[in-house]
Design a protein around this motif. Structure first.
Motif, mmCIF file in Angstrom:
data_model
loop_
_atom_site.group_PDB
_atom_site.id
_atom_site.type_symbol
_atom_site.label_atom_id
_atom_site.label_comp_id
_atom_site.label_asym_id
_atom_site.label_seq_id
_atom_site.Cartn_x
_atom_site.Cartn_y
_atom_site.Cartn_z
ATOM 1 N N LEU A 18 0.820 -1.209 0.000
ATOM 2 C CA LEU A 18 0.000 0.000 0.000
ATOM 3 C C LEU A 18 0.849 1.251 0.000
ATOM 4 C CD1 LEU A 18 -2.666 -0.839 2.766
ATOM 5 C CD2 LEU A 18 -2.826 -1.233 0.303
ATOM 6 N N SER A 19 0.313 2.287 -0.648
ATOM 7 C CA SER A 19 0.857 3.634 -0.490
ATOM 8 C C SER A 19 -0.291 4.539 -0.083
ATOM 9 C CB SER A 19 1.500 4.144 -1.772
ATOM 10 O OG SER A 19 2.101 5.421 -1.540
ATOM 11 N N LEU A 20 -0.160 5.166 1.058
ATOM 12 C CA LEU A 20 -1.166 6.100 1.562
ATOM 13 C C LEU A 20 -0.742 7.509 1.163
ATOM 14 C CD1 LEU A 20 -3.686 6.671 3.257
ATOM 15 C CD2 LEU A 20 -2.227 6.619 5.291
ATOM 16 N N VAL A 21 -1.566 8.158 0.339
ATOM 17 C CA VAL A 21 -1.235 9.486 -0.206
ATOM 18 C C VAL A 21 -2.172 10.500 0.423
ATOM 19 C CG1 VAL A 21 -1.013 10.866 -2.294
ATOM 20 C CG2 VAL A 21 -0.449 8.427 -2.350
ATOM 21 N N ILE A 22 -1.616 11.420 1.225
ATOM 22 C CA ILE A 22 -2.417 12.308 2.066
ATOM 23 C C ILE A 22 -2.279 13.754 1.611
ATOM 24 C CG2 ILE A 22 -2.759 13.162 4.411
ATOM 25 C CD1 ILE A 22 -1.674 10.509 5.444
ATOM 26 N N SER A 48 3.951 2.623 2.310
ATOM 27 C CA SER A 48 4.625 3.912 2.144
ATOM 28 C C SER A 48 3.592 5.006 2.383
ATOM 29 C CB SER A 48 5.234 4.052 0.745
ATOM 30 O OG SER A 48 4.233 3.946 -0.262
ATOM 31 N N VAL A 49 4.064 6.180 2.774
ATOM 32 C CA VAL A 49 3.183 7.324 3.025
ATOM 33 C C VAL A 49 3.732 8.523 2.270
ATOM 34 C CG1 VAL A 49 2.142 8.847 4.740
ATOM 35 C CG2 VAL A 49 2.570 6.438 5.309
ATOM 36 N N VAL A 50 2.870 9.133 1.453
ATOM 37 C CA VAL A 50 3.249 10.296 0.661
ATOM 38 C C VAL A 50 2.376 11.475 1.090
ATOM 39 C CG1 VAL A 50 3.331 11.288 -1.667
ATOM 40 C CG2 VAL A 50 3.942 8.876 -1.300
ATOM 41 N N LEU A 51 3.003 12.639 1.265
ATOM 42 C CA LEU A 51 2.276 13.870 1.580
ATOM 43 C C LEU A 51 2.366 14.812 0.387
ATOM 44 C CD1 LEU A 51 3.707 14.552 5.167
ATOM 45 C CD2 LEU A 51 1.766 13.104 4.531
ATOM 46 N N TYR A 52 1.293 15.561 0.152
ATOM 47 C CA TYR A 52 1.361 16.541 -0.934
ATOM 48 C C TYR A 52 0.591 17.810 -0.580
ATOM 49 C CZ TYR A 52 -3.408 15.179 -2.393
ATOM 50 O OH TYR A 52 -4.763 14.949 -2.435
ATOM 51 N N ASN A 53 1.183 18.938 -0.932
ATOM 52 C CA ASN A 53 0.488 20.221 -1.086
ATOM 53 C C ASN A 53 0.907 20.710 -2.456
ATOM 54 O OD1 ASN A 53 3.133 20.930 -0.333
ATOM 55 N ND2 ASN A 53 2.510 21.695 1.665
ATOM 56 N N GLU A 54 1.568 21.869 -2.580
ATOM 57 C CA GLU A 54 2.123 22.191 -3.894
ATOM 58 C C GLU A 54 3.388 21.381 -4.168
ATOM 59 O OE1 GLU A 54 3.475 25.696 -1.269
ATOM 60 O OE2 GLU A 54 1.888 24.200 -1.334
ATOM 61 N N GLU A 76 6.150 14.994 -0.861
ATOM 62 C CA GLU A 76 7.157 14.484 0.073
ATOM 63 C C GLU A 76 6.832 13.038 0.425
ATOM 64 O OE1 GLU A 76 8.352 14.926 4.810
ATOM 65 O OE2 GLU A 76 7.117 16.459 3.847
ATOM 66 N N THR A 77 7.846 12.182 0.364
ATOM 67 C CA THR A 77 7.685 10.804 0.830
ATOM 68 C C THR A 77 8.009 10.779 2.321
ATOM 69 O OG1 THR A 77 8.273 9.879 -1.332
ATOM 70 C CG2 THR A 77 8.441 8.417 0.578
ATOM 71 N N LEU A 78 6.974 10.691 3.145
ATOM 72 C CA LEU A 78 7.159 10.697 4.595
ATOM 73 C C LEU A 78 7.687 9.350 5.083
ATOM 74 C CD1 LEU A 78 6.641 12.305 7.271
ATOM 75 C CD2 LEU A 78 4.441 11.092 7.385
ATOM 76 N N VAL A 79 7.152 8.264 4.512
ATOM 77 C CA VAL A 79 7.587 6.911 4.865
ATOM 78 C C VAL A 79 7.868 6.175 3.567
ATOM 79 C CG1 VAL A 79 6.966 4.738 5.982
ATOM 80 C CG2 VAL A 79 6.178 6.919 6.964
ATOM 81 N N ALA A 80 9.108 5.779 3.366
ATOM 82 C CA ALA A 80 9.447 4.991 2.176
ATOM 83 C C ALA A 80 8.828 3.601 2.299
ATOM 84 C CB ALA A 80 10.958 4.889 2.033
ATOM 85 N N ALA A 81 8.589 2.963 1.168
ATOM 86 C CA ALA A 81 7.977 1.641 1.184
ATOM 87 C C ALA A 81 8.842 0.670 1.995
ATOM 88 C CB ALA A 81 7.798 1.136 -0.242
ATOM 89 N N GLU A 82 8.229 0.089 3.025
ATOM 90 C CA GLU A 82 8.967 -0.813 3.901
ATOM 91 C C GLU A 82 7.987 -1.748 4.599
ATOM 92 O OE1 GLU A 82 9.298 1.673 8.025
ATOM 93 O OE2 GLU A 82 10.602 2.365 6.393
ATOM 94 N N PRO A 83 8.444 -2.917 5.044
ATOM 95 C CA PRO A 83 7.564 -3.798 5.827
ATOM 96 C C PRO A 83 7.102 -3.089 7.102
ATOM 97 C CG PRO A 83 9.539 -4.956 5.127
ATOM 98 C CD PRO A 83 9.775 -3.508 4.824
ATOM 99 N N VAL A 84 5.880 -3.385 7.506
ATOM 100 C CA VAL A 84 5.310 -2.703 8.672
ATOM 101 C C VAL A 84 5.740 -3.459 9.921
ATOM 102 C CG1 VAL A 84 3.205 -1.800 9.714
ATOM 103 C CG2 VAL A 84 3.375 -1.997 7.226
ATOM 104 N N THR A 85 6.967 -3.219 10.323
ATOM 105 C CA THR A 85 7.520 -3.879 11.508
ATOM 106 C C THR A 85 7.707 -2.896 12.659
ATOM 107 O OG1 THR A 85 9.725 -3.600 10.529
ATOM 108 C CG2 THR A 85 8.657 -5.747 10.246
ATOM 109 N N HIS A 86 8.212 -1.714 12.378
ATOM 110 C CA HIS A 86 8.461 -0.710 13.422
ATOM 111 C C HIS A 86 7.282 0.282 13.440
ATOM 112 C CE1 HIS A 86 12.447 -2.403 13.774
ATOM 113 N NE2 HIS A 86 12.675 -2.174 12.490
ATOM 114 N N LYS A 87 6.178 -0.166 14.004
ATOM 115 C CA LYS A 87 4.946 0.627 13.949
ATOM 116 C C LYS A 87 5.059 1.933 14.729
ATOM 117 C CE LYS A 87 1.916 -3.329 13.155
ATOM 118 N NZ LYS A 87 0.670 -4.029 13.547
#
Length: 537
Positions: A42-46, A78-84, A87-98
């Motif tokens: 998953l990539s969560l784009v906020i 992975s988590v991506v943030l956008y305004n203008e 930014e990749t806040l969290v690069a794609a990685e296994p969800v181990t270090h929650k």
């Protein structure tokens, strides 16, 4: 999985044209347990533009952390943030270090413009870079505003979503509040093989994330395609759902996406059949079901074929009663289509036509006379929306357009339960009243309006804007003499006095005097009155 179909009538009268409804169904098996489910990529784009400041971004952070909590080490996020900017806040990685991921989510702050395309495409890239055949690969895109940076052309964004889906990256879209472009986000989700969600207020965000995650964790089949091949007996095939379709000759193909555990996936078709001249059995069509079943360590492709056969009977032989399940589904989908037609009319400023379309759909349900709580609730919702639509621009704002459009798309993509949940949340939000135990048939002794509780002692309480009323409500959409509450023996009755915008009890428009019970809520314009049996209820 089991494929079958049902017709509203399987006996047709000879020498008469017919409108036949066919419901194609795929019934799935149980959802996989957490050890056997398909891993997620998953990539969560906020959206973190300025309009997301305050409650919105706080609840989105909470929803994102809920997502993290429910993923496991076999999943990639992975988590991506956008305004203008993007930014990749969290690069794609296994969800181990929650905890570490949640700490980064806590850093999200809102400011700036809305580069929706940039954020979404970055999410697609991160998913594609970590794609595996045994993963479910999806981008979850959230926005509360209009795309005003990067690619802003809706047609291009939809075409890109379709292209990404063909490359095995699906897209779910979530619109928050009243200012996003619902037509764009719905079209992107449709083309992208995902789902669309309307987050009507910030506090609903965690609920919506839970619904999407519940679906992703229970996927047991993908790429469901239903094709109908018709013979000369069928003049036209009309889809009542809203699935992607392609027509080639006398074949029509519908792409229906993922299949979840313990689900009945349905497709409703309207078949126009000209007069048939010979008595006996006739095969009028063939249904093909095709999908990929997800097994423990592999994917198995399935193809099933079913003939659609009807009996053609003499005119003197009356057909049997219709299949009530098919008719119920048909009426719900016709109601959803009516909402789309009403939106189109209201967009043109023709509010009278919009109201009429909704009224006709409600009357169609009434005429069918099928015993169904779903249909009764749907009829009441249509009547309420038809009445509200008569107010024109005072009702049909950005928010209510989104609510109607969402109800339509939820039902037309096999998610009518979500339509009902949305309406329930709308009623609860509008009433904003403390919970009171409902006691049908028990007359109320008090009513509460704007935190003031009053005993129902007078024989007559008139309500409206005029100073002559016992309860003066000087607010928008309330008539001078709007309604009245009166005693009739041991009963307490509320009656509309020919008001312009009507009186509602429990969000149902009353057309004649209505006997009140403890727990009832009356809506007058946008004002609400709670009836109860104790000054401390």
């Amino acid at each position: 999985m089991k494929a079958d179909f049902a017709l509203d009538y399987d006996v047709l009268t000879v020498e008469q044209p017919h409108k036949l409804y066919l419901m194609a169904r795929l019934t799935s098996g149980p959802a996989p347990d957490h050890l056997r489910r398909r891993p997620l990529n998953l990539s969560l784009v906020i959206d973190r533009s300025g309009s997301m400041a305050g409650e919105k971004i706080a609840y989105v952070r909470q929803a994102a952390q809920f997502l993290v909590h429910n993923l496991g080490a076999s999943d990639s996020l992975s988590v991506v943030l956008y305004n203008e900017n993007v930014e990749t806040l969290v690069a794609a990685e296994p969800v181990t270090h929650k905890d570490a991921i949640n700490q980064r989510l806590n850093q999200i702050r809102a400011s700036g413009m809305t580069n929706l395309s940039g954020g979404w495409l970055q999410g697609c890239t991160l998913v594609a870079e970590h794609m595996r055949d045994d993963f479910l690969n999806r981008v979850i895109l959230m926005s509360d505003g209009l795309a005003n940076r990067g690619i802003t052309d809706g047609h291009k964004l939809v075409a890109l979503a379709r292209q990404k889906y063909e490359q095995n990256v699906s897209t779910t879209t979530m619109g928050l509040g009243a200012d996003f472009n619902e037509d764009l986000l719905m079209a992107m989700a449709d083309a992208g093989g995902g789902a669309f969600y309307f987050i009507e207020s910030p506090e609903v965000a965690p609920i919506i994330f839970e619904e999407e995650l519940r679906g992703l964790l229970s996927v047991i089949g993908q790429n469901l395609i239903v094709t109908i091949d018709v013979g000369d007996e069928v003049e036209q095939v009309i889809q009542l759902n809203a699935y992607n379709m392609q027509i080639q000759g006398r074949s029509t193909t519908f792409s229906m996406g993922d299949v979840f555990g313990d689900e009945v996936k349905t497709l409703m078709l309207e078949l126009l059949i000209p007069a048939l001249h010979e008595v006996g059995q006739r095969q009028i069509a063939t249904l093909h079901f095709e999908y990929d079943e997800i097994l423990d360590s592999s994917v198995q492709h399935h193809v099933m074929e079913l003939p659609v056969i009807v009996n053609v009977a003499p005119q003197a032989q009356l057909p049997a009663a219709p299949n009530s399940e098919v008719r119920r589904s048909m009426l719900l989908l016709k109601a959803a289509q009516a909402r789309r037609e009403a939106i189109a009319a209201a967009d043109r400023g023709d509010y009278a036509q919009a109201s009429q379309v909704l009224k006709q759909a409600a009357e169609a349900i009434n005429q069918e006379a099928i015993e169904s709580e779903d249909l009764q609730e749907e009829q009441q919702a249509l009547e309420r929306q038809a009445h509200e639509m008569e107010r024109g621009k005072d009702y049909f704002d950005n928010y209510n357009r989104k609510t109607m459009a969402t109800q339509a798309i939820y039902t037309m993509t096999d998610r009518h339960e979500s339509t009902q949940f949305l309406r329930t949340r709308e009623i609860e939000r509008m009433l904003r009243m403390p919970p009171v135990e409902k006691k049908p048939g028990v007359p109320p002794t008090h009513f509460t309006y704007q935190d003031k509780t009053t005993p129902l002692q007078a024989d007559l309480i008139r309500i409206g804007r005029a100073q002559q009323n016992e309860l003066i409500l000087n607010a928008k959409n309330i008539s001078r003499f709007h309604c009245q509450i009166k005693r009739e023996g041991s009963q307490v009755v509320i009656e509309d006095l020919g008001s312009t915008n009507g009186t509602f009890v429990n969000e149902v428009l009353i057309k004649q005097p209505h006997v009140l019970s403890v727990g009832d809520v009356a809506r007058i314009g946008q004002e609400t009155i709670l009836f109860h049996d104790s000054p401390t209820s």
